[in-house]
Design a protein around this motif. Structure first.
Motif, PDB file in Angstrom:
ATOM      1  N   ILE A   1       0.849  -1.206   0.000  1.00 33.32           N
ATOM      2  CA  ILE A   1       0.000   0.000   0.000  1.00 33.32           C
ATOM      3  C   ILE A   1       0.883   1.253   0.000  1.00 33.32           C
ATOM      4  O   ILE A   1       0.636   2.195  -0.760  1.00 33.32           O
TER       5      ILE A   1
ATOM      6  N   ILE B   1       2.343   1.589  -3.498  1.00 37.06           N
ATOM      7  CA  ILE B   1       1.341   2.006  -4.493  1.00 37.06           C
ATOM      8  C   ILE B   1       0.943   3.463  -4.268  1.00 37.06           C
ATOM      9  O   ILE B   1       0.751   4.227  -5.220  1.00 37.06           O
TER      10      ILE B   1
ATOM     11  N   GLY C   1     -10.456 -14.949   2.110  1.00 39.29           N
ATOM     12  CA  GLY C   1     -10.013 -13.630   1.624  1.00 39.29           C
ATOM     13  C   GLY C   1      -9.436 -12.786   2.747  1.00 39.29           C
ATOM     14  O   GLY C   1      -8.917 -13.306   3.742  1.00 39.29           O
ATOM     15  N   ASN C   2      -9.562 -11.478   2.607  1.00 45.89           N
ATOM     16  CA  ASN C   2      -8.954 -10.578   3.587  1.00 45.89           C
ATOM     17  C   ASN C   2      -9.674 -10.556   4.930  1.00 45.89           C
ATOM     18  O   ASN C   2      -9.207  -9.908   5.856  1.00 45.89           O
TER      19      ASN C   2
ATOM     20  N   ASP D   1      -1.605 -11.245  -0.452  1.00 47.86           N
ATOM     21  CA  ASP D   1      -0.854 -10.391  -1.362  1.00 47.86           C
ATOM     22  C   ASP D   1      -1.497 -10.368  -2.744  1.00 47.86           C
ATOM     23  O   ASP D   1      -1.582  -9.319  -3.375  1.00 47.86           O
ATOM     24  N   LEU D   2      -1.965 -11.530  -3.207  1.00 44.26           N
ATOM     25  CA  LEU D   2      -2.511 -11.609  -4.566  1.00 44.26           C
ATOM     26  C   LEU D   2      -3.974 -12.039  -4.564  1.00 44.26           C
ATOM     27  O   LEU D   2      -4.359 -12.951  -3.838  1.00 44.26           O
ATOM     28  N   VAL D   3      -4.740 -11.393  -5.420  1.00 46.89           N
ATOM     29  CA  VAL D   3      -6.176 -11.645  -5.473  1.00 46.89           C
ATOM     30  C   VAL D   3      -6.475 -13.053  -6.000  1.00 46.89           C
ATOM     31  O   VAL D   3      -7.521 -13.622  -5.687  1.00 46.89           O
TER      32      VAL D   3
ATOM     33  N   VAL E   1      -7.098 -15.237  -3.233  1.00 49.72           N
ATOM     34  CA  VAL E   1      -8.410 -14.927  -2.647  1.00 49.72           C
ATOM     35  C   VAL E   1      -9.498 -15.651  -3.429  1.00 49.72           C
ATOM     36  O   VAL E   1     -10.392 -16.278  -2.850  1.00 49.72           O
TER      37      VAL E   1
HETATM   38  C1  LIG Z   1      -3.964  -0.685  -2.701  1.00 52.94           C
HETATM   39  C2  LIG Z   1      -4.031  -2.171  -2.989  1.00 52.94           C
HETATM   40  C3  LIG Z   1      -3.462  -2.666  -4.145  1.00 52.94           C
HETATM   41  C4  LIG Z   1      -3.500  -4.016  -4.443  1.00 52.94           C
HETATM   42  N1  LIG Z   1      -2.943  -4.462  -5.602  1.00 52.94           N
HETATM   43  C5  LIG Z   1      -3.073  -5.748  -5.952  1.00 52.94           C
HETATM   44  C6  LIG Z   1      -2.581  -6.202  -7.212  1.00 52.94           C
HETATM   45  O1  LIG Z   1      -2.018  -5.447  -8.003  1.00 52.94           O
HETATM   46  N2  LIG Z   1      -2.736  -7.515  -7.526  1.00 52.94           N
HETATM   47  C7  LIG Z   1      -3.354  -8.402  -6.677  1.00 52.94           C
HETATM   48  O2  LIG Z   1      -3.487  -9.586  -7.028  1.00 52.94           O
HETATM   49  N3  LIG Z   1      -3.841  -7.984  -5.471  1.00 52.94           N
HETATM   50  C8  LIG Z   1      -3.724  -6.695  -5.094  1.00 52.94           C
HETATM   51  N4  LIG Z   1      -4.194  -6.254  -3.878  1.00 52.94           N
HETATM   52  C9  LIG Z   1      -4.764  -7.249  -2.960  1.00 52.94           C
HETATM   53  C10 LIG Z   1      -6.211  -7.587  -3.322  1.00 52.94           C
HETATM   54  O3  LIG Z   1      -6.908  -6.410  -3.672  1.00 52.94           O
HETATM   55  C11 LIG Z   1      -6.888  -8.235  -2.118  1.00 52.94           C
HETATM   56  O4  LIG Z   1      -6.135  -9.372  -1.742  1.00 52.94           O
HETATM   57  C12 LIG Z   1      -8.317  -8.652  -2.462  1.00 52.94           C
HETATM   58  O5  LIG Z   1      -9.068  -7.566  -2.950  1.00 52.94           O
HETATM   59  C13 LIG Z   1      -9.020  -9.212  -1.248  1.00 52.94           C
HETATM   60  O6  LIG Z   1     -10.295  -9.638  -1.652  1.00 52.94           O
HETATM   61  P1  LIG Z   1     -11.480  -9.786  -0.642  1.00 52.94           P
HETATM   62  O7  LIG Z   1     -12.671 -10.153  -1.451  1.00 52.94           O
HETATM   63  O8  LIG Z   1     -11.077 -10.674   0.469  1.00 52.94           O
HETATM   64  O9  LIG Z   1     -11.658  -8.334   0.012  1.00 52.94           O
HETATM   65  P2  LIG Z   1     -12.076  -6.954  -0.682  1.00 52.94           P
HETATM   66  O10 LIG Z   1     -11.626  -6.874  -2.094  1.00 52.94           O
HETATM   67  O11 LIG Z   1     -11.660  -5.914   0.289  1.00 52.94           O
HETATM   68  O12 LIG Z   1     -13.677  -7.056  -0.727  1.00 52.94           O
HETATM   69  C14 LIG Z   1     -14.448  -6.996   0.455  1.00 52.94           C
HETATM   70  C15 LIG Z   1     -15.799  -6.394   0.083  1.00 52.94           C
HETATM   71  O13 LIG Z   1     -16.693  -6.567   1.181  1.00 52.94           O
HETATM   72  C16 LIG Z   1     -17.393  -5.361   1.400  1.00 52.94           C
HETATM   73  N5  LIG Z   1     -17.811  -5.334   2.806  1.00 52.94           N
HETATM   74  C17 LIG Z   1     -17.082  -5.049   3.905  1.00 52.94           C
HETATM   75  N6  LIG Z   1     -17.844  -5.137   5.013  1.00 52.94           N
HETATM   76  C18 LIG Z   1     -19.075  -5.499   4.613  1.00 52.94           C
HETATM   77  C19 LIG Z   1     -20.311  -5.740   5.279  1.00 52.94           C
HETATM   78  N7  LIG Z   1     -20.412  -5.623   6.605  1.00 52.94           N
HETATM   79  N8  LIG Z   1     -21.355  -6.076   4.533  1.00 52.94           N
HETATM   80  C20 LIG Z   1     -21.269  -6.212   3.176  1.00 52.94           C
HETATM   81  N9  LIG Z   1     -20.139  -5.984   2.487  1.00 52.94           N
HETATM   82  C21 LIG Z   1     -19.061  -5.631   3.202  1.00 52.94           C
HETATM   83  C22 LIG Z   1     -16.370  -4.271   1.065  1.00 52.94           C
HETATM   84  O14 LIG Z   1     -17.003  -3.052   0.791  1.00 52.94           O
HETATM   85  C23 LIG Z   1     -15.704  -4.881  -0.166  1.00 52.94           C
HETATM   86  O15 LIG Z   1     -16.408  -4.593  -1.346  1.00 52.94           O
HETATM   87  C24 LIG Z   1      -4.151  -4.905  -3.549  1.00 52.94           C
HETATM   88  C25 LIG Z   1      -4.744  -4.415  -2.375  1.00 52.94           C
HETATM   89  C26 LIG Z   1      -4.674  -3.056  -2.097  1.00 52.94           C
HETATM   90  C27 LIG Z   1      -5.337  -2.552  -0.833  1.00 52.94           C
END
Ligand SMILES: Cc1cc2nc3c(=O)[nH]c(=O)nc-3n(C[C@H](O)[C@H](O)[C@H](O)COP(=O)(O)OP(=O)(O)OC[C@H]3O[C@@H](n4cnc5c(N)ncnc54)[C@H](O)[C@@H]3O)c2cc1C
Length: 275
Positions: A20, A23, A149-150, A156-158, A161
């Protein structure tokens, strides 16, 4: 800045070189600011190599490893920061302070999982990941609540996830269709020697999938090592690697037949390999 296109500042210092922080260095540059430096306490960046290249090197932004911000100047508004070198115990070395005039200090010193929902649901939290403890099915201690996921651990990578989410979804579907079968024996999965945590932290051997993922991060930079997975004297897996870094999550895949008849905890550790 993302939502309203607001300008944050003109002269920026960033503390923390995780993905972060890296970036944001590029983003602030593209928004017209000058990023004077990214300071990092550790002797290595906790961000991905490609982000160091594409977000700092490509824009000529210096990365100051083993450095930290020790003081800030300014009352109503930031005027500058003092950055000093740190010793091997991460303590600032007196006399190494340098002044960086700036109007913005961006702190990017680590991520934790989004665990509001899991905590609210009474799910047990692993203090090392700040995410849920899960078993082989990515099910938490609360029956019928799965985590991925998170919410589970910072990825680190989506791509990881996506794969993990599909597995959690499949487990949830199985649970809805036929309930949970916890009759079989379980063993704990534990982190040791250089391994910070493991996901999952427990495996019900009967419920193991044909291919089982154990994911973790390491505590520092390790060169020419082997990742060793053992249960008592039984070696389940050994994988040699030239380098392991904290910024990159490790994904081990263990076949179900390697887990059969285990009675003792599974220990994941790092061993030095003789050159
Ligand atoms: C700045 C940055 C750059 C990145 N760059 C890369 C990259 O280049 N390549 C790569 O592979 N990965 C990258 N990542 C990592 C990747 O984005 C994450 O690993 C991935 O998005 C995690 O997915 P997730 O679905 O677990 O969480 P998120 O993508 O965070 O999705 C969670 C979703 O849940 C929603 N939510 C939260 N609480 C609630 C609730 N109570 N009710 C309903 N919805 C809710 C949120 O609004 C969000 O939309 C980056 C991350 C960041 C922060």
């Amino acid at each position: 800045m993302n939502l309203e296109g607001a300008h944050i500042g003109k002269e920026v210092v960033i503390l923390g070189s995780g993905d972060i922080g890296l970036i944001m260095a590029r983003r602030m540059t593209l928004e017209g600011a000058h990023v004077a430096a990214v300071a990092e306490l550790m002797p290595y960046s906790s961000g991905l190599k490609r982000n160091i290249v594409q977000c700092l090197d490509d824009y000529g932004i210096p990365l100051l490893l083993s450095h930290t911000v020790v003081d800030i100047k300014g009352k109503e508004k930031l005027e500058g920061v003092y950055i000093a070198k740190v010793d091997e115990k991460n303590q600032p070395i007196p006399g190494t302070e340098e002044y960086y005039p700036c109007d913005t200090l961006l702190l990017s010193c680590g991520l934790i999982p989004e665990n509001e929902l899991t905590v609210g649901a009474g799910v047990e939290i692993d203090p090392r990941t700040n995410g849920a403890y899960v078993n082989e099915s990515l099910e938490t201690n609360v029956e019928g609540v799965f985590s991925c996921g998170n919410v589970l651990h910072v990825h680190d990578l989506v791509d990881f996830v996506s794969e993990e989410s599909a597995r959690a979804g499949e487990s949830a579907a199985k649970y809805i269709l036929s309930g949970a079968d916890r009759s079989g024996a379980s063993v704990d999965v534990k982190a040791a020697n250089g391994v910070r945590y493991t996901v999952p932290s427990r495996i019900n051997l009967a419920n193991a999938a044909p291919l089982n993922h154990i994911r973790f991060r390491v505590t520092g930079v390790f060169k020419n090592v082997a990742i060793v997975v053992k249960s008592g004297e039984t070696e389940i897996l050994r994988k040699k690697l030239q380098i392991l870094v904290p910024s990159e999550m490790v994904d081990l895949i263990i076949k179900k037949d390697r887990l059969e008849d285990l009675t003792q905890d599974i220990i994941v550790s790092i061993e030095k390999v003789a050159q």
